[in-house]
Scaffold this motif. Structure first.
Motif, PDB file in Angstrom:
ATOM      1  N   LEU A 238      38.963  46.267  47.820  1.00 35.30           N
ATOM      2  CA  LEU A 238      38.294  45.147  48.481  1.00 35.30           C
ATOM      3  C   LEU A 238      37.977  44.039  47.486  1.00 35.30           C
ATOM      4  N   ARG A 239      37.455  44.421  46.317  1.00 36.21           N
ATOM      5  CA  ARG A 239      37.176  43.405  45.290  1.00 36.21           C
ATOM      6  C   ARG A 239      38.465  42.715  44.859  1.00 36.21           C
ATOM      7  N   ALA A 241      41.169  42.230  46.637  1.00 39.35           N
ATOM      8  CA  ALA A 241      41.622  41.323  47.692  1.00 39.35           C
ATOM      9  C   ALA A 241      40.824  40.030  47.688  1.00 39.35           C
ATOM     10  N   LEU A 242      39.525  40.119  47.486  1.00 41.21           N
ATOM     11  CA  LEU A 242      38.683  38.923  47.488  1.00 41.21           C
ATOM     12  C   LEU A 242      38.890  38.093  46.225  1.00 41.21           C
ATOM     13  N   ASP A 245      42.035  35.996  46.562  1.00 41.02           N
ATOM     14  CA  ASP A 245      41.932  34.848  47.465  1.00 41.02           C
ATOM     15  C   ASP A 245      40.450  34.577  47.741  1.00 41.02           C
ATOM     16  N   ALA A 248      39.301  33.520  51.209  1.00 38.16           N
ATOM     17  CA  ALA A 248      39.569  34.373  52.376  1.00 38.16           C
ATOM     18  C   ALA A 248      38.287  34.581  53.170  1.00 38.16           C
ATOM     19  N   ASP A 250      38.811  35.834  56.833  1.00 41.75           N
ATOM     20  CA  ASP A 250      39.168  36.603  58.019  1.00 41.75           C
ATOM     21  C   ASP A 250      38.968  38.094  57.755  1.00 41.75           C
ATOM     22  N   ARG A 251      38.058  38.679  58.482  1.00 44.14           N
ATOM     23  CA  ARG A 251      37.684  40.079  58.242  1.00 44.14           C
ATOM     24  C   ARG A 251      38.870  41.030  58.369  1.00 44.14           C
ATOM     25  N   ILE A 254      41.233  40.685  55.378  1.00 43.43           N
ATOM     26  CA  ILE A 254      40.626  41.206  54.147  1.00 43.43           C
ATOM     27  C   ILE A 254      40.650  42.729  54.145  1.00 43.43           C
ATOM     28  N   ALA A 257      43.994  44.532  53.707  1.00 40.64           N
ATOM     29  CA  ALA A 257      44.489  44.584  52.325  1.00 40.64           C
ATOM     30  C   ALA A 257      44.023  45.827  51.582  1.00 40.64           C
ATOM     31  N   THR A 258      43.002  46.493  52.102  1.00 42.66           N
ATOM     32  CA  THR A 258      42.511  47.706  51.425  1.00 42.66           C
ATOM     33  C   THR A 258      43.301  48.945  51.824  1.00 42.66           C
TER      34      THR A 258
END
Length: 274
Positions: A238-239, A241-242, A245, A248, A250-251, A254, A257-258
């Motif tokens: 999660l970190r 992915a954030l 981007d 970002a 959009d829940r 995001i 991506a995990t």
């Protein structure tokens, strides 16, 4: 395929010398990733909803979600209530379609733990559901201390409760973020000598991977609960992915991506028990 019971996956595990991962679920994305990992490894998986998950999302939602995942899966999936607090907790899970329940009476006096676990096991079996019990206390990293399982008490507990699986305290600790000193194999062997019930290790993330594999192949431990190790993989993904981007928002995007990193982490766990 439809949900299966805990007994239906632990019986073959005990007979053929492997263990099944009991993966702690906190939402749709991780549960789906765990089923995909199990399918990739061609192995059964136990999806678990613990007290934290149930406080976050109502148990009927967990039941419906686990059933939906199981029905679309190509491998056996168990829907398991982890650390049920009382008979009402377990009855609620059975009512919404869980195929396995665990009652945690480990802090009770032995006679009370046996009596309450036996009643819940009888209720579960009458509904065609499996039941896991716990004898001895598994502590928490940086928190409550453990109290190791007494082998004689474990033998009595298994005989008198009729549980399908028995969680034991043999050096395992909840919420460990790194491998600990390992399990007390002498205590484990003493427990194995007095019962043939499949054994469960809570706090499996803290067990060194080599010992996890060895005991999956060479002991009565048929289920390792894995939570912290996979939650750490989710947090890292999660970190990442954030960070990749920062704009970002959009829940769905995001959290999607995990899933691939979490599936990869879960595959390593599952493969290590086969």
């Amino acid at each position: 395929m439809p949900l299966v019971t805990l007994s239906e996956v632990l019986g073959p595990a005990l007979a053929h010398g492997h263990a099944v991962a009991g993966v702690v679920c906190l939402g749709w994305e991780d549960a789906r990733a765990y089923v995909r990992a199990a399918e990739a490894e061609r192995a059964p998986v136990i999806l678990q909803a613990g007290p934290g998950a149930r406080a976050h999302m109502p148990i009927p939602v967990w039941g419906a979600m686990f059933r939906a995942l199981a029905e679309a899966a190509s491998v056996p999936v168990v829907a398991h209530l982890d650390h049920g607090c009382d008979a009402a907790d377990c009855a609620a899970a059975i009512e919404v379609g869980f195929s396995s329940v665990m009652f945690d009476g480990s802090k009770l006096p032995l006679a009370d733990n046996i009596a309450r676990t036996r009643a819940i096991a009888e209720m579960a079996h009458a509904a065609g559901v499996s039941c896991e019990g716990e004898i001895g206390e598994v502590g928490y990293d940086g928190g409550a201390a453990s109290h190791g399982t007494d082998p004689a008490e474990a033998g009595r507990f298994a005989r008198e409760t009729g549980v399908d699986a028995m969680a034991v305290s043999v050096g395992n600790v909840h919420l460990q973020q790194a491998a600990g000193a390992g399990l007390d194999e002498a205590r484990l062997r003493a427990i194995e000598a007095v019962t043939n019930v499949p054994l469960v290790i809570h706090g499996g993330s803290g067990v060194p991977h080599a010992q996890r594999r060895a005991l999956a192949h060479g002991s009565a431990i048929c289920k390792f609960n894995i939570g912290t190790e996979l939650r750490m993989a989710f947090g890292a993904a999660l970190r990442g992915a954030l960070d990749a981007d920062p704009d970002a928002f959009d829940r769905i995007a995001i959290l999607r991506a995990t899933e691939a990193p979490l599936e990869a982490a879960a595959r390593r766990v599952i493969a290590g028990l086969r």
